[in-house]
Enzyme design. Sequence first.
Site, mmCIF file in Angstrom:
data_model
loop_
_atom_site.group_PDB
_atom_site.id
_atom_site.type_symbol
_atom_site.label_atom_id
_atom_site.label_comp_id
_atom_site.label_asym_id
_atom_site.label_seq_id
_atom_site.Cartn_x
_atom_site.Cartn_y
_atom_site.Cartn_z
ATOM 1 N N GLU A 92 139.870 26.029 61.987
ATOM 2 C CA GLU A 92 139.294 25.755 63.303
ATOM 3 C C GLU A 92 138.859 24.305 63.466
ATOM 4 O O GLU A 92 138.136 23.975 64.402
ATOM 5 C CB GLU A 92 138.133 26.717 63.562
ATOM 6 C CG GLU A 92 138.597 28.165 63.548
ATOM 7 C CD GLU A 92 137.518 29.158 63.918
ATOM 8 O OE1 GLU A 92 136.381 28.733 64.191
ATOM 9 O OE2 GLU A 92 137.820 30.366 63.948
ATOM 10 N N LYS A 133 136.288 38.256 72.904
ATOM 11 C CA LYS A 133 137.611 37.758 72.517
ATOM 12 C C LYS A 133 138.656 38.596 73.237
ATOM 13 O O LYS A 133 138.712 39.815 73.052
ATOM 14 C CB LYS A 133 137.808 37.858 71.003
ATOM 15 C CG LYS A 133 136.872 36.978 70.188
ATOM 16 C CD LYS A 133 137.033 37.250 68.696
ATOM 17 C CE LYS A 133 136.184 36.311 67.859
ATOM 18 N NZ LYS A 133 136.233 36.642 66.411
#
Length: 437
Positions: free
Chosen positions: A212, A346
Amino acid sequence: MSITKVHARTVYDSRGNPTVEVEITTENGLFRAIVPSGASTGIHEAVELRDGNKSEWMGKGVTKAVSNVNSIIGPALIKSELCVTNQKGIDELMISLDGTSNKSRLGANAILGVSLCVARAAAAQKGITLYKYIAELADARQDPFVIPVPFFNVLNGGAHAGGSLAMQEFKIAPVGAQSFAEAMRMGSEVYHHLKILAKEQYGPSAGNVGDEGGVAPDIDTAEDALDMIVEAINICGYEGRVKVGIDSAPSVFYKDGKYDLNFKEPNSDPSHWLSPAQLAEYYHSLLKKYPIISLEDPYAEDDWSSWSAFLKTVNVQIIADDLTCTNKTRIARAIEEKCANTLLLKLNQIGTLTESIEAANQAFDAGWGVMISHRSGETEDPFIADLVVGLRCGQIKSGALSRSERLAKYNELLRIEEELGDDCIYAGHRFHDGNKL
């Protein structure tokens, strides 16, 4: 206006794994969406359909999901003649075609790609931006829009990086910024100073980044990570203006009712594993020492009683991710049992835009906050930038200020803030209550 063509293909995510891209065509043109994927996926998430053929893509192929779009979902949508502005009707049709509780037949990755394409096509048909269309779908206020606080994942551990660090994400949040643009500058400065410190303390390779975009030095403890982050914040002069968040992602180190912070060691000593109460004591020690405002997944995804006991003892944001998986049944239980005060949303955990909006509103109705999240296997698709603004969530996490698939979302938010001008406000210290601003 109905759909005239649906086409899916295999493309690749930020980890080089196959993922699903979907295109739909209407009289207004062609609209596209790409589906992300997670590394530390919860067992209660909707099913991401993979081929499982180890001789191709190490079993991670998505040709079945692609075929399901092209041969099942696409023809059914075209035959239905449903208008693209009928988001709920289209999503419900796909759920019906799948016929399972977790989208395991067609795949959440197949269904979600179509769902997001439809929203883009509908916004175009109505002649409005995607975030305004999402706000309409969610019946969210638009006066003004709320631009979120970015929670930058600047230091990676756990399943997202090598090294010994058990906890997965250490984030910085520029709550003291006056705008998203200023938050980006502050985040960038802290990130670069953190990278310098990591290299100085752990060698040149410590500047290498995880999935990330955060640095991933070979450190052992959360204290080591937090000390370095706080030092970087102070060097920049942002003490009090930039706060810290942690995502423990402990489901990967939950063993026999205890938590193994040395789970990356092949011969971890069970006598050192922590009970839920001992882990709570550890969290409290971190909260006292560091400017932490947010804890995500402090306990494993089915350790319900530990969540409830812990929430009673803290006054910071407690985010449910693996616990709830953007699933309305699990969200309802978490609300009832008072396990958390914030939902991590999400899109691919549940598999349609409609269900994602319903999950957000379910959380808001309970007085919870909502944070919109990327996945570790991301793409250049910036859909969640429009989603967080449309839903007025007030907070987003999309990785560090590194790697273009992360910056795609943040850069889109810069554009949205500039476009809206005086018609938007930056959530700042009110990030948890963005929907109430």
